[in-house]
Write a protein that holds these residues in place. Structure first.
Motif, PDB file in Angstrom:
ATOM      1  N   GLY A   1     -11.303  -0.781   2.688  1.00  0.00           N
ATOM      2  CA  GLY A   1     -10.460  -1.680   1.918  1.00  0.00           C
ATOM      3  C   GLY A   1      -9.075  -1.822   2.527  1.00  0.00           C
ATOM      4  N   ALA A   2      -8.584  -0.747   3.117  1.00  0.00           N
ATOM      5  CA  ALA A   2      -7.308  -0.747   3.831  1.00  0.00           C
ATOM      6  C   ALA A   2      -7.483   0.129   5.065  1.00  0.00           C
ATOM      7  CB  ALA A   2      -6.195  -0.197   2.956  1.00  0.00           C
ATOM      8  N   VAL A   3      -6.812  -0.254   6.136  1.00  0.00           N
ATOM      9  CA  VAL A   3      -6.889   0.506   7.381  1.00  0.00           C
ATOM     10  C   VAL A   3      -5.468   0.802   7.840  1.00  0.00           C
ATOM     11  CG1 VAL A   3      -7.710   0.543   9.768  1.00  0.00           C
ATOM     12  CG2 VAL A   3      -9.038  -0.661   8.009  1.00  0.00           C
ATOM     13  N   LEU A   4      -5.173   2.081   8.056  1.00  0.00           N
ATOM     14  CA  LEU A   4      -3.894   2.486   8.626  1.00  0.00           C
ATOM     15  C   LEU A   4      -4.102   2.695  10.117  1.00  0.00           C
ATOM     16  CD1 LEU A   4      -2.647   5.127   6.022  1.00  0.00           C
ATOM     17  CD2 LEU A   4      -2.429   2.648   5.977  1.00  0.00           C
ATOM     18  N   VAL A   5      -3.178   2.186  10.934  1.00  0.00           N
ATOM     19  CA  VAL A   5      -3.307   2.251  12.380  1.00  0.00           C
ATOM     20  C   VAL A   5      -2.040   2.859  12.964  1.00  0.00           C
ATOM     21  CG1 VAL A   5      -3.660   0.925  14.507  1.00  0.00           C
ATOM     22  CG2 VAL A   5      -4.775   0.193  12.384  1.00  0.00           C
TER      23      VAL A   5
ATOM     24  N   LEU B   1       0.850  -1.179   0.000  1.00  0.00           N
ATOM     25  CA  LEU B   1       0.000   0.000   0.000  1.00  0.00           C
ATOM     26  C   LEU B   1       0.892   1.237   0.000  1.00  0.00           C
ATOM     27  CD1 LEU B   1      -2.966   1.021   0.295  1.00  0.00           C
ATOM     28  CD2 LEU B   1      -2.551   1.067   2.744  1.00  0.00           C
ATOM     29  N   TYR B   2       0.541   2.200  -0.840  1.00  0.00           N
ATOM     30  CA  TYR B   2       1.324   3.421  -0.954  1.00  0.00           C
ATOM     31  C   TYR B   2       0.549   4.604  -0.385  1.00  0.00           C
ATOM     32  CZ  TYR B   2       4.154   0.755  -4.261  1.00  0.00           C
ATOM     33  OH  TYR B   2       4.941  -0.192  -4.850  1.00  0.00           O
ATOM     34  N   ALA B   3       1.278   5.520   0.239  1.00  0.00           N
ATOM     35  CA  ALA B   3       0.714   6.772   0.751  1.00  0.00           C
ATOM     36  C   ALA B   3       1.781   7.844   0.623  1.00  0.00           C
ATOM     37  CB  ALA B   3       0.285   6.626   2.204  1.00  0.00           C
ATOM     38  N   THR B   4       1.360   9.087   0.478  1.00  0.00           N
ATOM     39  CA  THR B   4       2.349  10.160   0.448  1.00  0.00           C
ATOM     40  C   THR B   4       2.851  10.409   1.873  1.00  0.00           C
ATOM     41  OG1 THR B   4       0.697  11.913   0.694  1.00  0.00           O
ATOM     42  CG2 THR B   4       1.306  11.282  -1.563  1.00  0.00           C
ATOM     43  N   ALA B   5       4.117  10.767   1.962  1.00  0.00           N
ATOM     44  CA  ALA B   5       4.716  11.047   3.265  1.00  0.00           C
ATOM     45  C   ALA B   5       3.986  12.212   3.946  1.00  0.00           C
ATOM     46  CB  ALA B   5       6.204  11.365   3.104  1.00  0.00           C
ATOM     47  N   GLY B   6       3.553  13.183   3.157  1.00  0.00           N
ATOM     48  CA  GLY B   6       2.825  14.327   3.719  1.00  0.00           C
ATOM     49  C   GLY B   6       1.522  13.901   4.368  1.00  0.00           C
TER      50      GLY B   6
ATOM     51  N   ARG C   1      -8.825  -5.357   5.165  1.00  0.00           N
ATOM     52  CA  ARG C   1     -10.071  -5.362   5.947  1.00  0.00           C
ATOM     53  C   ARG C   1     -10.189  -6.570   6.871  1.00  0.00           C
ATOM     54  NH1 ARG C   1     -14.526  -4.070   3.409  1.00  0.00           N
ATOM     55  NH2 ARG C   1     -13.549  -3.261   1.562  1.00  0.00           N
ATOM     56  N   ARG C   2      -9.385  -7.595   6.650  1.00  0.00           N
ATOM     57  CA  ARG C   2      -9.402  -8.774   7.520  1.00  0.00           C
ATOM     58  C   ARG C   2      -8.440  -8.632   8.703  1.00  0.00           C
ATOM     59  NH1 ARG C   2      -9.274 -10.507   2.361  1.00  0.00           N
ATOM     60  NH2 ARG C   2     -11.153 -11.468   1.570  1.00  0.00           N
ATOM     61  N   GLY C   3      -7.651  -7.546   8.701  1.00  0.00           N
ATOM     62  CA  GLY C   3      -6.698  -7.335   9.776  1.00  0.00           C
ATOM     63  C   GLY C   3      -5.325  -7.910   9.504  1.00  0.00           C
ATOM     64  N   THR C   4      -5.097  -8.360   8.276  1.00  0.00           N
ATOM     65  CA  THR C   4      -3.792  -8.887   7.892  1.00  0.00           C
ATOM     66  C   THR C   4      -2.867  -7.735   7.533  1.00  0.00           C
ATOM     67  OG1 THR C   4      -4.874 -10.864   7.012  1.00  0.00           O
ATOM     68  CG2 THR C   4      -2.606 -10.451   6.293  1.00  0.00           C
ATOM     69  N   GLY C   5      -1.653  -7.767   8.048  1.00  0.00           N
ATOM     70  CA  GLY C   5      -0.691  -6.703   7.773  1.00  0.00           C
ATOM     71  C   GLY C   5      -0.336  -6.602   6.304  1.00  0.00           C
ATOM     72  N   VAL C   6      -0.178  -5.362   5.848  1.00  0.00           N
ATOM     73  CA  VAL C   6       0.188  -5.055   4.468  1.00  0.00           C
ATOM     74  C   VAL C   6       1.356  -4.085   4.534  1.00  0.00           C
ATOM     75  CG1 VAL C   6      -0.608  -3.975   2.322  1.00  0.00           C
ATOM     76  CG2 VAL C   6      -2.205  -5.302   3.710  1.00  0.00           C
ATOM     77  N   GLU C   7       2.340  -4.245   3.649  1.00  0.00           N
ATOM     78  CA  GLU C   7       3.471  -3.324   3.638  1.00  0.00           C
ATOM     79  C   GLU C   7       2.995  -1.924   3.234  1.00  0.00           C
ATOM     80  OE1 GLU C   7       7.863  -2.630   1.613  1.00  0.00           O
ATOM     81  OE2 GLU C   7       6.749  -4.450   1.143  1.00  0.00           O
ATOM     82  N   LEU C   8       3.376  -0.918   4.034  1.00  0.00           N
ATOM     83  CA  LEU C   8       3.038   0.479   3.756  1.00  0.00           C
ATOM     84  C   LEU C   8       4.299   1.204   3.316  1.00  0.00           C
ATOM     85  CD1 LEU C   8       1.041   2.879   3.855  1.00  0.00           C
ATOM     86  CD2 LEU C   8       1.706   3.186   6.246  1.00  0.00           C
ATOM     87  N   VAL C   9       4.225   1.842   2.147  1.00  0.00           N
ATOM     88  CA  VAL C   9       5.359   2.586   1.610  1.00  0.00           C
ATOM     89  C   VAL C   9       4.983   4.061   1.550  1.00  0.00           C
ATOM     90  CG1 VAL C   9       6.880   2.899  -0.376  1.00  0.00           C
ATOM     91  CG2 VAL C   9       6.099   0.604   0.248  1.00  0.00           C
ATOM     92  N   GLY C  10       5.733   4.889   2.264  1.00  0.00           N
ATOM     93  CA  GLY C  10       5.531   6.335   2.223  1.00  0.00           C
ATOM     94  C   GLY C  10       6.360   6.935   1.103  1.00  0.00           C
ATOM     95  N   LEU C  11       5.712   7.612   0.180  1.00  0.00           N
ATOM     96  CA  LEU C  11       6.396   8.221  -0.961  1.00  0.00           C
ATOM     97  C   LEU C  11       6.495   9.728  -0.793  1.00  0.00           C
ATOM     98  CD1 LEU C  11       4.568   6.338  -3.866  1.00  0.00           C
ATOM     99  CD2 LEU C  11       6.884   5.901  -3.009  1.00  0.00           C
TER     100      LEU C  11
ATOM    101  N   SER D   1     -19.615   9.924  -1.843  1.00  0.00           N
ATOM    102  CA  SER D   1     -19.929   8.547  -2.201  1.00  0.00           C
ATOM    103  C   SER D   1     -18.795   7.941  -3.017  1.00  0.00           C
ATOM    104  CB  SER D   1     -21.225   8.505  -3.010  1.00  0.00           C
ATOM    105  OG  SER D   1     -21.482   7.198  -3.432  1.00  0.00           O
ATOM    106  N   GLY D   2     -18.296   6.812  -2.569  1.00  0.00           N
ATOM    107  CA  GLY D   2     -17.213   6.131  -3.268  1.00  0.00           C
ATOM    108  C   GLY D   2     -15.882   6.829  -3.160  1.00  0.00           C
ATOM    109  N   GLY D   3     -15.774   7.859  -2.303  1.00  0.00           N
ATOM    110  CA  GLY D   3     -14.565   8.662  -2.250  1.00  0.00           C
ATOM    111  C   GLY D   3     -13.490   8.188  -1.306  1.00  0.00           C
ATOM    112  N   ALA D   4     -13.794   7.306  -0.374  1.00  0.00           N
ATOM    113  CA  ALA D   4     -12.799   6.875   0.596  1.00  0.00           C
ATOM    114  C   ALA D   4     -12.448   5.410   0.375  1.00  0.00           C
ATOM    115  CB  ALA D   4     -13.314   7.095   2.015  1.00  0.00           C
TER     116      ALA D   4
END
Length: 141
Positions: free
Chosen positions: A102-106, A2-7, A121-131, A77-80
């Motif tokens: 679909g994805a939860v950041l904690v 999963l990708y997210a901006t560092a900001g 959504r099942r609580g399984t860890g996913v690699e998060l990459v800050g760009l 609607s459908g935005g998040a």
């Protein structure tokens, strides 16, 4: 992955700090990687169609209508596509009380953007990459 901006990750930590001792609960939206700009060399390796989390919706927007009618007007609607939650007393995991997406950041204390973890959504860890990248500037006409 999963990708997210560092900001965005930095802003989410600020939300968590501001809400403590309450939990933060913020809907997140994505932008296709092809629309991002930045100097992060990893951005070139990301498929152009891959969604990158870039935006948040104010968590209390539309709260009055939601309280009366049970309709969430704070998120279009459908935005998040994802959600950020903080757990001021732990755990660093998705819990039954969390609003799911679909994805939860904690995040948990000590608050640090590099310590945010991602889960499906099942609580399984996913690699998060800050760009280190920015979405296109949006303007209102």
């Amino acid at each position: 992955m999963l990708y997210a901006t560092a900001g965005l990750l930095d802003v989410l930590v600020e939300f968590a700090i501001d809400r403590e001792p309450q939990q933060a609960n913020v809907p997140l939206a994505a932008t296709p990687a092809a629309e991002l700009t930045g100097t992060d060399h990893r951005l070139a390796d990301v498929n152009p169609d891959t969604p990158v989390l870039t935006h948040f919706y104010l968590p209390d927007a539309g709260g009055a209508v939601s309280s009366v009618f049970g309709v969430d007007l704070g998120t279009p609607s459908g935005g998040a596509q994802a959600r950020f939650v903080s757990h001021p007393t732990g755990p660093l995991a998705v819990i039954k009380e969390d609003d799911l997406a679909g994805a939860v950041l904690v995040a948990v204390p000590p608050w640090d953007a590099k310590q945010i973890r991602a889960f499906d959504r099942r609580g399984t860890g996913v690699e998060l990459v800050g760009l280190d990248a920015e979405p296109p500037v949006e303007t209102l006409e």
